[in-house]
Scaffold this active site. Structure first.
Site, PDB file in Angstrom:
ATOM      1  N   ARG A   1       0.860  -1.193   0.000  1.00  0.00           N
ATOM      2  CA  ARG A   1       0.000   0.000   0.000  1.00  0.00           C
ATOM      3  C   ARG A   1       0.897   1.244   0.000  1.00  0.00           C
ATOM      4  NH1 ARG A   1      -4.058  -0.432   4.825  1.00  0.00           N
ATOM      5  NH2 ARG A   1      -5.134  -1.968   3.551  1.00  0.00           N
TER       6      ARG A   1
ATOM      7  N   ARG B   1      -2.177   6.058   9.630  1.00  0.00           N
ATOM      8  CA  ARG B   1      -2.156   5.589   8.236  1.00  0.00           C
ATOM      9  C   ARG B   1      -2.177   6.752   7.251  1.00  0.00           C
ATOM     10  NH1 ARG B   1      -4.317   0.311   7.966  1.00  0.00           N
ATOM     11  NH2 ARG B   1      -3.778  -0.804   9.860  1.00  0.00           N
TER      12      ARG B   1
ATOM     13  N   LYS C   1      -4.344   0.357  14.828  1.00  0.00           N
ATOM     14  CA  LYS C   1      -4.308   1.278  13.683  1.00  0.00           C
ATOM     15  C   LYS C   1      -4.931   2.625  14.054  1.00  0.00           C
ATOM     16  CE  LYS C   1      -6.624  -1.361  10.863  1.00  0.00           C
ATOM     17  NZ  LYS C   1      -7.529  -1.956   9.863  1.00  0.00           N
TER      18      LYS C   1
ATOM     19  N   LYS D   1      -6.351   6.430  12.159  1.00  0.00           N
ATOM     20  CA  LYS D   1      -6.665   7.039  10.862  1.00  0.00           C
ATOM     21  C   LYS D   1      -7.036   8.509  10.999  1.00  0.00           C
ATOM     22  CE  LYS D   1      -7.890   2.640   8.979  1.00  0.00           C
ATOM     23  NZ  LYS D   1      -8.891   1.798   8.353  1.00  0.00           N
TER      24      LYS D   1
ATOM     25  N   CYS E   1     -15.265  -3.286  -0.889  1.00  0.00           N
ATOM     26  CA  CYS E   1     -13.910  -3.582  -0.426  1.00  0.00           C
ATOM     27  C   CYS E   1     -13.321  -4.676  -1.311  1.00  0.00           C
ATOM     28  CB  CYS E   1     -13.939  -4.025   1.030  1.00  0.00           C
ATOM     29  SG  CYS E   1     -14.507  -5.725   1.229  1.00  0.00           S
TER      30      CYS E   1
ATOM     31  N   CYS F   1      -7.946 -10.939   0.298  1.00  0.00           N
ATOM     32  CA  CYS F   1      -8.112 -10.588   1.709  1.00  0.00           C
ATOM     33  C   CYS F   1      -8.347 -11.846   2.542  1.00  0.00           C
ATOM     34  CB  CYS F   1      -9.278  -9.625   1.911  1.00  0.00           C
ATOM     35  SG  CYS F   1      -9.445  -9.210   3.659  1.00  0.00           S
TER      36      CYS F   1
ATOM     37  N   CYS G   1     -16.661  -8.641   4.974  1.00  0.00           N
ATOM     38  CA  CYS G   1     -16.678  -9.009   6.394  1.00  0.00           C
ATOM     39  C   CYS G   1     -17.026  -7.761   7.202  1.00  0.00           C
ATOM     40  CB  CYS G   1     -15.335  -9.612   6.812  1.00  0.00           C
ATOM     41  SG  CYS G   1     -14.093  -8.408   7.309  1.00  0.00           S
TER      42      CYS G   1
ATOM     43  N   CYS H   1     -14.234  -2.003   5.577  1.00  0.00           N
ATOM     44  CA  CYS H   1     -13.233  -1.291   4.771  1.00  0.00           C
ATOM     45  C   CYS H   1     -13.838  -0.379   3.698  1.00  0.00           C
ATOM     46  CB  CYS H   1     -12.273  -2.280   4.137  1.00  0.00           C
ATOM     47  SG  CYS H   1     -11.338  -3.220   5.355  1.00  0.00           S
TER      48      CYS H   1
HETATM   49 FE1  SRM Z   1      -9.316  -2.278   5.843  1.00  0.00          FE
HETATM   50  C1  SRM Z   1      -8.041  -4.972   7.453  1.00  0.00           C
HETATM   51  C2  SRM Z   1      -8.358  -3.543   2.912  1.00  0.00           C
HETATM   52  C3  SRM Z   1      -9.923   0.714   4.441  1.00  0.00           C
HETATM   53  C4  SRM Z   1     -11.180  -1.388   8.591  1.00  0.00           C
HETATM   54  N1  SRM Z   1      -8.307  -3.949   5.309  1.00  0.00           N
HETATM   55  C5  SRM Z   1      -7.814  -4.922   6.127  1.00  0.00           C
HETATM   56  C6  SRM Z   1      -6.932  -5.910   5.357  1.00  0.00           C
HETATM   57  C7  SRM Z   1      -5.527  -5.426   5.451  1.00  0.00           C
HETATM   58  C8  SRM Z   1      -7.061  -7.385   5.782  1.00  0.00           C
HETATM   59  C9  SRM Z   1      -6.084  -7.918   6.807  1.00  0.00           C
HETATM   60  O1  SRM Z   1      -5.990  -7.364   7.918  1.00  0.00           O
HETATM   61  O2  SRM Z   1      -5.419  -8.907   6.509  1.00  0.00           O
HETATM   62  C10 SRM Z   1      -7.543  -5.724   3.952  1.00  0.00           C
HETATM   63  C11 SRM Z   1      -6.609  -6.055   2.779  1.00  0.00           C
HETATM   64  C12 SRM Z   1      -7.405  -6.613   1.629  1.00  0.00           C
HETATM   65  C13 SRM Z   1      -6.643  -6.715   0.374  1.00  0.00           C
HETATM   66  O3  SRM Z   1      -6.460  -7.853  -0.109  1.00  0.00           O
HETATM   67  O4  SRM Z   1      -6.237  -5.701  -0.164  1.00  0.00           O
HETATM   68  C14 SRM Z   1      -8.083  -4.315   4.041  1.00  0.00           C
HETATM   69  N2  SRM Z   1      -9.054  -1.539   4.050  1.00  0.00           N
HETATM   70  C15 SRM Z   1      -8.746  -2.241   2.928  1.00  0.00           C
HETATM   71  C16 SRM Z   1      -8.910  -1.407   1.679  1.00  0.00           C
HETATM   72  C17 SRM Z   1      -7.917  -1.749   0.580  1.00  0.00           C
HETATM   73  C18 SRM Z   1     -10.359  -1.559   1.190  1.00  0.00           C
HETATM   74  C19 SRM Z   1     -10.663  -1.066  -0.189  1.00  0.00           C
HETATM   75  O5  SRM Z   1     -11.383  -1.797  -0.854  1.00  0.00           O
HETATM   76  O6  SRM Z   1     -10.249   0.022  -0.585  1.00  0.00           O
HETATM   77  C20 SRM Z   1      -8.775  -0.004   2.290  1.00  0.00           C
HETATM   78  C21 SRM Z   1      -7.358   0.466   2.341  1.00  0.00           C
HETATM   79  C22 SRM Z   1      -7.268   1.851   2.856  1.00  0.00           C
HETATM   80  C23 SRM Z   1      -5.889   2.438   2.811  1.00  0.00           C
HETATM   81  O7  SRM Z   1      -5.469   2.848   1.738  1.00  0.00           O
HETATM   82  O8  SRM Z   1      -5.261   2.534   3.880  1.00  0.00           O
HETATM   83  C24 SRM Z   1      -9.280  -0.261   3.707  1.00  0.00           C
HETATM   84  N3  SRM Z   1     -10.292  -0.608   6.443  1.00  0.00           N
HETATM   85  C25 SRM Z   1     -10.520   0.483   5.663  1.00  0.00           C
HETATM   86  C26 SRM Z   1     -11.505   1.328   6.276  1.00  0.00           C
HETATM   87  C27 SRM Z   1     -12.067   2.623   5.686  1.00  0.00           C
HETATM   88  C28 SRM Z   1     -11.234   3.811   6.059  1.00  0.00           C
HETATM   89  O9  SRM Z   1     -10.142   3.677   6.626  1.00  0.00           O
HETATM   90  O10 SRM Z   1     -11.680   4.926   5.794  1.00  0.00           O
HETATM   91  C29 SRM Z   1     -11.882   0.709   7.455  1.00  0.00           C
HETATM   92  C30 SRM Z   1     -13.009   1.179   8.432  1.00  0.00           C
HETATM   93  C31 SRM Z   1     -12.616   2.337   9.236  1.00  0.00           C
HETATM   94  C32 SRM Z   1     -11.902   1.898  10.473  1.00  0.00           C
HETATM   95  O11 SRM Z   1     -10.704   1.630  10.411  1.00  0.00           O
HETATM   96  O12 SRM Z   1     -12.554   1.792  11.516  1.00  0.00           O
HETATM   97  C33 SRM Z   1     -11.103  -0.499   7.553  1.00  0.00           C
HETATM   98  N4  SRM Z   1      -9.526  -3.035   7.736  1.00  0.00           N
HETATM   99  C34 SRM Z   1     -10.383  -2.551   8.687  1.00  0.00           C
HETATM  100  C35 SRM Z   1     -10.339  -3.430   9.831  1.00  0.00           C
HETATM  101  C36 SRM Z   1     -11.161  -3.271  11.143  1.00  0.00           C
HETATM  102  C37 SRM Z   1     -10.464  -2.392  12.111  1.00  0.00           C
HETATM  103  C38 SRM Z   1     -11.141  -2.390  13.454  1.00  0.00           C
HETATM  104  O13 SRM Z   1     -11.052  -1.372  14.146  1.00  0.00           O
HETATM  105  O14 SRM Z   1     -11.719  -3.383  13.851  1.00  0.00           O
HETATM  106  C39 SRM Z   1      -9.441  -4.476   9.505  1.00  0.00           C
HETATM  107  C40 SRM Z   1      -9.062  -5.678  10.379  1.00  0.00           C
HETATM  108  C41 SRM Z   1      -8.122  -5.335  11.479  1.00  0.00           C
HETATM  109  O15 SRM Z   1      -7.557  -4.261  11.580  1.00  0.00           O
HETATM  110  O16 SRM Z   1      -7.941  -6.225  12.322  1.00  0.00           O
HETATM  111  C42 SRM Z   1      -8.955  -4.207   8.180  1.00  0.00           C
HETATM  112 FE1  SF4 Z   2     -11.152  -7.778   3.857  1.00  0.00          FE
HETATM  113 FE2  SF4 Z   2     -13.197  -7.421   5.474  1.00  0.00          FE
HETATM  114 FE3  SF4 Z   2     -11.731  -5.337   4.743  1.00  0.00          FE
HETATM  115 FE4  SF4 Z   2     -13.303  -6.471   3.009  1.00  0.00          FE
HETATM  116  S1  SF4 Z   2     -13.989  -5.463   4.885  1.00  0.00           S
HETATM  117  S2  SF4 Z   2     -11.150  -5.916   2.649  1.00  0.00           S
HETATM  118  S3  SF4 Z   2     -13.231  -8.593   3.570  1.00  0.00           S
HETATM  119  S4  SF4 Z   2     -11.024  -7.026   5.972  1.00  0.00           S
END
Ligand code: SRM
Ligand code: SF4
Length: 550
Positions: free
Chosen positions: A72, A141, A204, A206, A424, A430, A469, A473
């Site tokens: 990323r 981030r 994390k 943000k 997402c 993922c 899930c 995201c």
């Molecule tokens: Fe996310 C984890 C993809 C934005 C909440 N996110 C992941 C992971 C890294 C899976 C992992 O932990 O192994 C995913 C990788 C998938 C892949 O194959 O690429 C993933 N997140 C993404 C992206 C690529 C989604 C997309 O379709 O664009 C976004 C990348 C953003 C970036 O450039 O940094 C992405 N993730 C978000 C957002 C939205 C935002 O940030 O505005 C959220 C919700 C906001 C938040 O953080 O509360 C988000 N991602 C999560 C979470 C849940 C965090 C939590 O507090 O519980 C996880 C899982 C974790 O952290 O354990 C996660």
């Molecule tokens: Fe993966 Fe869940 Fe984030 Fe979708 S919402 S990219 S399934 S961690």
């Protein structure tokens, strides 16, 4: 006293995020890294993944999973030059899976990089003045900022603040340069981290800056937010927001999405001090014993907003003023050619689920490469997984438009619904995905468009977001219709977000299949058509007519 989570030990013993990543990379017997290094790798902006589509086949063949890496990019405010675009494009084709993936945080991801492709990818980025430092892991981030370029003088200022904030909150360790760019090896004590200490953050973190009337960055879902306040055409300061976050776990009632509180007003010159105070307060008081309870939102809920603001004020050495008035009118992107204040033009291209790839007769990767080759302005990634071709001179507008048409880069600009839907990544990269998201999006939007049309509602403004899930995201919990993956082909249906991302939706039905979703939504569309007040949005209608629980 509860024990610290294992990740805390890994960070503490990592010698400034070095761990044994350099050695792990040398091991040619496996495509994987050592377990602890996999955790640390995240803070360098990469995740180890495997191709889930062929996981079972490889297991039967007694092969290790096909280990590959997601990387990323750090891109504050989502701004990239044409030269940077060309470097990213080269990485996508040479080392990754032939695609560039725009994320919901205004940056790019690569998927499918092999272990030996990591270093050359980092080098290529570095040569184009980019890196992937701190884009994942327990740190601040990629910093987001409202992305419409120069529609007011404040837009440029906001983009600049995003870059400064990103820089200010960057870890000081040189580990990244050592490991990936053959930098000089550290002897002795790791670098002092004034913001993060030795254990970095509990989880994390943000941050984003919104410039009303656009809430494209979904400011209420961020741990830390700044809402730019413009008075008499001048940026006079920011309203601070704290404690947003969306991640939840199915069946765990202690987890929930939360919208940020607007905590007060500050002058621009205090932005960095206040941001640092928010981060260090979370560093010192966040829960390091339970990762599901470690985000800032829970620290604030446990200790109270008043306590939190007091602590931030003490650390920053300022008193916040009363929040100033502001109003958002959208959290989506604006499409079509738009003129900027400086007389240049920009056009946002709709990229469904952010996937830029040459596929199905749509040569988008090639097309954007062709544009980057001649473009003299810049590119802006949006928080809605789209890209803006920005700062196009009047005299170049026709030739850029011709390239857009030639490469069919306007092919996805269909209905309002299709232009604004988010998905997402989920399968196949993922590891946490329980259901399809990105790959299901085209079918899903077609189906919902069909249902809208059947009720005479075609092209009504409506937000639809889907994730594989409950981690959220694609920020599904602030959509009017949010689908959250539960199992293959099954989703929780959330309803009731608003037009600007300032209201959480609610869980309406659990674990439903596609057919049930169509029935439920079809019935609601029929009622919306019949009973709505003029121009009433779907989410508002559902609440007003008391069709939602709570
Ligand atoms: Fe996310 C984890 C993809 C934005 C909440 N996110 C992941 C992971 C890294 C899976 C992992 O932990 O192994 C995913 C990788 C998938 C892949 O194959 O690429 C993933 N997140 C993404 C992206 C690529 C989604 C997309 O379709 O664009 C976004 C990348 C953003 C970036 O450039 O940094 C992405 N993730 C978000 C957002 C939205 C935002 O940030 O505005 C959220 C919700 C906001 C938040 O953080 O509360 C988000 N991602 C999560 C979470 C849940 C965090 C939590 O507090 O519980 C996880 C899982 C974790 O952290 O354990 C996660
Ligand atoms: Fe993966 Fe869940 Fe984030 Fe979708 S919402 S990219 S399934 S961690």
């Amino acid at each position: 006293m509860a024990e610290l989570t294992p990740v805390e030990r890994i960070k503490a013993q990592s010698r400034g995020l070095r761990g044994t990543i350099a050695d792990s990379l040398q091991d040619a017997h496996t495509g994987s890294l050592r377990d602890d290094d996999q955790q640390l790798l995240r803070l360098h902006g990469s995740y180890q993944q495997d191709d889930r589509d062929i996981r079972e086949e490889r297991r039967q063949q007694k092969l290790e999973p096909l280990w590959r890496y997601m990387v990323r990019v750090r891109l504050p405010g989502g701004v990239a030059t044409p030269a940077q675009w060309l470097a990213l494009d080269a990485i996508a084709r040479e080392y990754a899976n032939g695609s560039l993936r725009l994320t919901t945080r205004q940056t790019f991801q690569f998927h499918g990089i092999a272990k030996n492709g990591l270093k050359p990818s980092m080098h290529t980025m570095h040569d184009a003045l980019m890196d992937s430092i701190a884009t994942c892991g327990d740190v601040n981030r990629n910093v987001m900022a409202s992305s419409n370029p120069i529609e007011s003088p404040a837009h440029a200022e906001v983009a600049e603040w995003a870059a400064r904030l990103s820089e200010h909150l960057l870890p000081k360790t040189r580990a990244y340069y050592e490991i990936w760019l053959n930098g000089e090896k550290l002897e002795g004590t790791p670098e002092y981290e004034p913001v993060y200490g030795t254990n970095f953050l509990p989880r994390k973190f943000k941050a984003a800056i919104a410039l009303p009337p656009s809430n494209d960055v979904d400011i209420y879902t961020q741990d830390l937010g700044f809402i730019a306040i413009v008075e008499a055409g001048r940026l006079v300061g920011f309203n601070l927001t704290v404690g947003g976050g969306l991640g939840t776990t199915h069946g765990d009632a202690t987890t929930h999405p939360r919208l940020a509180n607007v905590a007060g007003f500050l002058a621009p010159e205090h932005l960095l001090a206040v941001a640092e105070a928010v981060v260090t307060t979370q560093r010192d008081f966040g829960d390091r014993t339970n990762r599901k309870h470690a985000r800032l939102k829970y620290t604030i809920e446990d200790r109270g907003l008043e306590w939190f603001v007091g602590e931030v004020e003490k650390r920053a050495g300022i008193k916040l003023g009363a929040a100033r008035p502001f109003a958002f009118d959208t959290h989506g992107d604006l499409f079509g050619w738009r003129e900027a204040l400086d007389g240049t033009w920009h056009r946002t291209l709709r990229i469904p689920a952010g996937r830029i790839i040459d596929k199905d007769g749509l040569p988008w990767l090639t097309g954007l490469r062709a544009i980057a080759t001649v473009h003299t302005g810049d590119f802006r990634c949006t928080a809605n997984q789209n890209v803006t071709i920005a700062h196009v001179k009047s005299e170049d507008k026709a030739s850029i438009e011709a390239l857009i048409r030639h490469y069919r880069l306007d092919a996805a600009e269909g209905s309002y619904l299709a232009r604004h839907a988010l998905a997402c990544v989920s399968m196949p990269t993922c590891p946490l995905g329980m259901a399809e998201a990105e790959r299901y999006l085209p079918q899903l939007t077609t189906d919902v468009e069909r249902l809208l049309a059947a009720h005479g509602l075609a092209d009504e403004p409506l937000s639809l977001r889907i994730t594989g899930c409950p981690n959220g995201c694609a920020r599904p919990y602030v959509a009017e219709i949010g689908l959250v993956g539960k199992a293959l082909g099954r989703y929780n249906l959330h309803l009731g977000g608003d037009a600007v991302g300032s209201r959480l939706n609610v869980l309406y039905r659990e674990n439903i299949d596609e057919a049930t979703f169509h029935t439920v939504i079809g019935e609601f569309f029929a009622a919306w058509r019949q009973e709505r007040t003029p121009g009433e949005r779907f989410g508002d209608f559902l609440w007003r007519t008391k069709r939602l629980p709570g």
